[in-house]
Structures are given as C-alpha cells and as structure tokens.
Design a protein around this motif. Sequence first.
Motif, PDB file in Angstrom:
ATOM      1  N   GLY A  36       0.797  -1.135   0.167  1.00  0.00           N
ATOM      2  CA  GLY A  36       0.009   0.013  -0.202  1.00  0.00           C
ATOM      3  C   GLY A  36       0.920   1.265  -0.071  1.00  0.00           C
ATOM      4  N   SER A  37       1.824   1.462   0.528  1.00  0.00           N
ATOM      5  CA  SER A  37       2.828   2.412   0.730  1.00  0.00           C
ATOM      6  C   SER A  37       3.442   2.776  -0.559  1.00  0.00           C
ATOM      7  N   GLN A  38       3.534   1.625  -1.560  1.00  0.00           N
ATOM      8  CA  GLN A  38       4.184   1.808  -2.814  1.00  0.00           C
ATOM      9  C   GLN A  38       3.090   2.224  -3.911  1.00  0.00           C
ATOM     10  N   LEU A  39       1.910   1.543  -3.765  1.00  0.00           N
ATOM     11  CA  LEU A  39       0.911   1.465  -4.798  1.00  0.00           C
ATOM     12  C   LEU A  39      -0.518   2.115  -4.391  1.00  0.00           C
ATOM     13  N   GLY A  40      -0.508   2.320  -3.055  1.00  0.00           N
ATOM     14  CA  GLY A  40      -1.813   2.931  -2.606  1.00  0.00           C
ATOM     15  C   GLY A  40      -2.662   1.736  -1.811  1.00  0.00           C
ATOM     16  N   TRP A  41      -3.725   2.370  -1.060  1.00  0.00           N
ATOM     17  CA  TRP A  41      -4.414   1.282  -0.358  1.00  0.00           C
ATOM     18  C   TRP A  41      -5.140   0.397  -0.831  1.00  0.00           C
ATOM     19  N   ARG A  42      -5.797   0.827  -2.337  1.00  0.00           N
ATOM     20  CA  ARG A  42      -6.645  -0.127  -3.015  1.00  0.00           C
ATOM     21  C   ARG A  42      -5.761  -1.434  -3.443  1.00  0.00           C
ATOM     22  N   ALA A  43      -4.521  -1.381  -4.004  1.00  0.00           N
ATOM     23  CA  ALA A  43      -3.717  -2.247  -4.203  1.00  0.00           C
ATOM     24  C   ALA A  43      -3.525  -3.107  -3.042  1.00  0.00           C
ATOM     25  N   THR A  44      -3.667  -2.683  -1.955  1.00  0.00           N
ATOM     26  CA  THR A  44      -3.564  -3.603  -0.644  1.00  0.00           C
ATOM     27  C   THR A  44      -4.659  -4.533  -0.704  1.00  0.00           C
ATOM     28  N   MET A  45      -5.848  -3.796  -1.029  1.00  0.00           N
ATOM     29  CA  MET A  45      -7.233  -4.846  -0.839  1.00  0.00           C
ATOM     30  C   MET A  45      -7.304  -5.691  -2.017  1.00  0.00           C
ATOM     31  N   TRP A  46      -6.629  -5.334  -3.116  1.00  0.00           N
ATOM     32  CA  TRP A  46      -6.394  -6.286  -4.329  1.00  0.00           C
ATOM     33  C   TRP A  46      -5.736  -7.432  -3.919  1.00  0.00           C
ATOM     34  N   PHE A  47      -4.543  -6.977  -3.115  1.00  0.00           N
ATOM     35  CA  PHE A  47      -3.547  -8.194  -2.809  1.00  0.00           C
ATOM     36  C   PHE A  47      -3.955  -9.272  -1.793  1.00  0.00           C
ATOM     37  N   VAL A  48      -5.104  -8.447  -0.669  1.00  0.00           N
ATOM     38  CA  VAL A  48      -5.625  -9.301   0.193  1.00  0.00           C
ATOM     39  C   VAL A  48      -6.929 -10.271  -0.564  1.00  0.00           C
ATOM     40  N   ALA A  49      -7.496  -9.817  -1.557  1.00  0.00           N
ATOM     41  CA  ALA A  49      -8.289 -10.609  -2.569  1.00  0.00           C
ATOM     42  C   ALA A  49      -7.536 -11.541  -3.155  1.00  0.00           C
ATOM     43  N   ALA A  50      -6.374 -11.513  -3.500  1.00  0.00           N
ATOM     44  CA  ALA A  50      -5.525 -12.405  -4.426  1.00  0.00           C
ATOM     45  C   ALA A  50      -5.171 -13.452  -3.506  1.00  0.00           C
ATOM     46  N   LEU A  51      -4.842 -13.404  -2.103  1.00  0.00           N
ATOM     47  CA  LEU A  51      -4.694 -14.220  -1.249  1.00  0.00           C
ATOM     48  C   LEU A  51      -5.831 -15.145  -1.045  1.00  0.00           C
ATOM     49  N   ALA A  52      -7.185 -14.588  -0.793  1.00  0.00           N
ATOM     50  CA  ALA A  52      -8.206 -15.390  -0.649  1.00  0.00           C
ATOM     51  C   ALA A  52      -8.405 -16.276  -1.749  1.00  0.00           C
ATOM     52  N   LEU A  53      -8.306 -15.502  -3.266  1.00  0.00           N
ATOM     53  CA  LEU A  53      -8.445 -16.494  -4.504  1.00  0.00           C
ATOM     54  C   LEU A  53      -7.680 -17.755  -4.469  1.00  0.00           C
ATOM     55  N   VAL A  54      -6.583 -17.554  -4.107  1.00  0.00           N
ATOM     56  CA  VAL A  54      -5.489 -18.724  -3.974  1.00  0.00           C
ATOM     57  C   VAL A  54      -5.943 -19.822  -2.958  1.00  0.00           C
ATOM     58  N   GLY A  55      -6.396 -19.233  -1.992  1.00  0.00           N
ATOM     59  CA  GLY A  55      -6.999 -20.082  -0.823  1.00  0.00           C
ATOM     60  C   GLY A  55      -8.355 -20.799  -1.301  1.00  0.00           C
ATOM     61  N   MET A  56      -9.134 -19.939  -2.187  1.00  0.00           N
ATOM     62  CA  MET A  56     -10.439 -20.727  -2.779  1.00  0.00           C
ATOM     63  C   MET A  56      -9.755 -22.000  -3.619  1.00  0.00           C
ATOM     64  N   LEU A  57      -8.864 -21.635  -4.489  1.00  0.00           N
ATOM     65  CA  LEU A  57      -8.485 -22.675  -5.537  1.00  0.00           C
ATOM     66  C   LEU A  57      -7.950 -23.953  -4.673  1.00  0.00           C
ATOM     67  N   GLY A  58      -7.273 -23.509  -3.486  1.00  0.00           N
ATOM     68  CA  GLY A  58      -6.863 -24.696  -2.586  1.00  0.00           C
ATOM     69  C   GLY A  58      -7.771 -25.525  -2.028  1.00  0.00           C
ATOM     70  N   LEU A  59      -8.875 -24.816  -1.580  1.00  0.00           N
ATOM     71  CA  LEU A  59      -9.950 -25.473  -1.073  1.00  0.00           C
ATOM     72  C   LEU A  59     -10.782 -26.635  -2.030  1.00  0.00           C
ATOM     73  N   VAL A  60     -10.913 -25.971  -3.230  1.00  0.00           N
ATOM     74  CA  VAL A  60     -11.503 -26.787  -4.222  1.00  0.00           C
ATOM     75  C   VAL A  60     -10.598 -28.062  -4.726  1.00  0.00           C
ATOM     76  N   ALA A  61      -9.334 -27.877  -4.579  1.00  0.00           N
ATOM     77  CA  ALA A  61      -8.334 -28.840  -4.979  1.00  0.00           C
ATOM     78  C   ALA A  61      -8.301 -30.151  -3.925  1.00  0.00           C
ATOM     79  N   THR A  62      -8.442 -29.534  -2.606  1.00  0.00           N
ATOM     80  CA  THR A  62      -8.095 -30.322  -1.507  1.00  0.00           C
ATOM     81  C   THR A  62      -9.140 -30.877  -0.607  1.00  0.00           C
ATOM     82  N   VAL A  63     -10.240 -30.106  -0.397  1.00  0.00           N
ATOM     83  CA  VAL A  63     -11.336 -30.374   0.674  1.00  0.00           C
ATOM     84  C   VAL A  63     -12.108 -31.343  -0.039  1.00  0.00           C
ATOM     85  N   PRO A  64     -12.487 -32.626   0.521  1.00  0.00           N
ATOM     86  CA  PRO A  64     -13.408 -33.469   0.013  1.00  0.00           C
ATOM     87  C   PRO A  64     -14.915 -32.871  -0.146  1.00  0.00           C
TER      88      PRO A  64
END
Length: 378
Positions: free
Chosen positions: A147-175
């Motif tokens: 956020g200090s380099q790209l602004g707070w909106r970039a920080t929000m997209w960063f945390v959204a990207a983390l959640a998207l990776v987590g969602m893909l992991g859930l689809v692949a690993t959780v029965p």
Amino acid sequence: MPILGFGVFAVATNEFVLAGMLPHLSASLGVTIPAAGQVVTVFALACALLGPVLATVTAGWPRRRALLLAVLVYLVGTAGAALAPLFGVLLVAQAVAAAGTGLFVPVAAATASALVAPERRGRAIATVLTGFTTATAFGAPIGTAVGSQLGWRATMWFVAALALVGMLGLVATVPRRVTAPAPEGLRNRVAPLADPRVLATLATTMVSFAAVYVLYTYIADVFGVATGHSGERLALLIFVFGAISIAGNMAAGALTDRIGGRGVMAVCLAWVVACMLVLPLAATTFTGALVFIAVFAVAGFSMSPPQQHRLITLNPASAPVLISLHASILYLAIALAGAIGGLGVAWFGAGRIGLIAAALGALALALSELAHRLSRPR
C-alpha cells in the motif's frame, strides 16, 4: 490441514492490514484518521455479529460448500472495498467481507477437526487458527508495504488475491463431503453468558485486547513521527510486532500450564500498562519505536492462552462453545478499540492514546481479579 490455515490467513489479513493504511485512506477518501479507523471497527463488529448467524444458517450444508461460500462473500466484499468511491461504500463493503471471514473461521476449524484422527484434532485446529497469527506477523506488514508503494486499493487487491488462491486450494484439497458435527445453535452459543463467572472472564478478554488494539489500530498515526511516515518502516514495525507476538503467545501457553491463567494474565496486563505509560517517550524516534514494539509484543498478544484456559476450566464439557464465545469477544474487542481509539485521537491526539490504553489495561486487571473471585469454590 495447511490449506485451511492458509485460508484463515487470507481472510484474516484484511482485518489487520488496514491499520497500516489509515493515513492513505484518510487522504484518498477525504476523512479524518479517527474516522478512517472505523473501517477496523466495522469489520470486527460484523465478524462478531454476522459470523455466528451465518454459521448457524449453514449448519446443515456440506463443509466444503460453506467454506467456498464464505470465501466468495469475502471476495465480493474485498473487491467492493478496493473499488469503493466513497467512505460509506467502503464501510459497507468491509462489512460484507467480514461476514465471509466470520463464517470461514469456525467452519474451517470444524472441518480440520473432522479430517484427522480424534487424537490429532487439537493440533489440527491449532494449525488452522495460526492463520490469525501469521496474518498479523506477515500478511499485515506485506500489505502495508504494498500500500505504501501502490496505494491502499492495491492492498485490497492483494488480500483478495490471497483469498482467491485459498479458494483454489479448497477446491483442490477439501473433499466434497466432510462428516463434521453441526455448529451449536444460537441459543446454545449464548447460554454460557448466564454464568457470571463466564461473563467476568469474557469481559476481561474484551477489555484486555481493546487495550492492545487501541495501539495496533492507530499504529500508523502513533508512530508517524518515528517512521517519518514511511510505509516501509511502518511495515517493519508491524512485522516485528507480529513475529515476537508468536513467540510470546507460545511462551504464555507454557507458562499458563505452570502457574495458571490468573497469574499469566496479571503479568501480561501489568506489562501492557507499563508499556503504554512510556509510549510517548518511545514514539519520537524509529529506534525507540522498534524497541518499544519488541518489548510490548511479548505480552500484547499473549493473553489468549490464559483466558481460554480459564474459560475451559470453568466448564470443560462446554469447551467448544466457550472458545467460540472467546473468538467473538476478540472481534468485539477490536471493534471497541477502533471506536475508543478514534475518539482518543480526535479529542487528545495520537500522542496520548497510550494513556487510554493504560487505563483499559488497568480496568482489565481489575476485571481479571473479579473473575478469579467469582470462580473460587464457595
């Protein structure tokens, strides 16, 4: 299960990362820093109130479906926050994201418990819940640096990207089908609140962590002079805070087994009060801020193990419900800290916020002793 722990890390990072972004939010959306701090209050309050309701509504669902719904709700809210044109829209979007977080965490813990043998359930739940600690130690400082380099909106997209990776992991690993006990109904969740011992113990938790989060929520403003308003220096402060908190939390757990929850809480709260009283002296230079954060972090986040121990000791048979209440109270503590801290900054300035936190710490110590007196055998 590691992917569930990563999921908690992803959805919890949003809760902590905006504390380092308050000056950016203030400048971007035309609000004061105390007003900007209410994004933390709204997120935590929505987690505390909406999470248990959604967990009850989805109790009969397959666990994987409930987890994916939680992440989807979180992603919608986080994306809405990143695109928010007005501060009011940001608050609403954060409340939506928080609903996803509040649902994900208890379902993830229950799912992890169901995926392992009975003798490993405690470790599985602990692995999942370490996502909160890693969100503080790593997610928040990384997001602050982004956020200090790209602004707070970039920080929000960063945390959204983390959640998207987590969602893909859930689809692949959780029965698709996980046999897990349904969460307690709302009536059973709140039933222990009729016990004065439980109320006093939970009140201790709420006020104790409010004292800690008053500083954490407004850390960018409190140490603005010390960091020279540098996002990179602020990210380092947050990282040190989180990393040492992990070690302090582990030490507190071991110490609780030796001397009991009351003694550990007394030490932690006295430590917090002493640190807050000297905060104005430490907030003037970056070296002083680093030393302060390192010392304060030893006790700052070390109060969960003794408080959970005290709750379980009150009624071991109701341990799952009591721990769930403890988690909800932590969210309320964060919300309370955002509101009280915002008023403190507006009325007295960030330089005196340590005195407010010290007063809260002293009140928490009194509540802790009250909880002990109520819990003694008659």
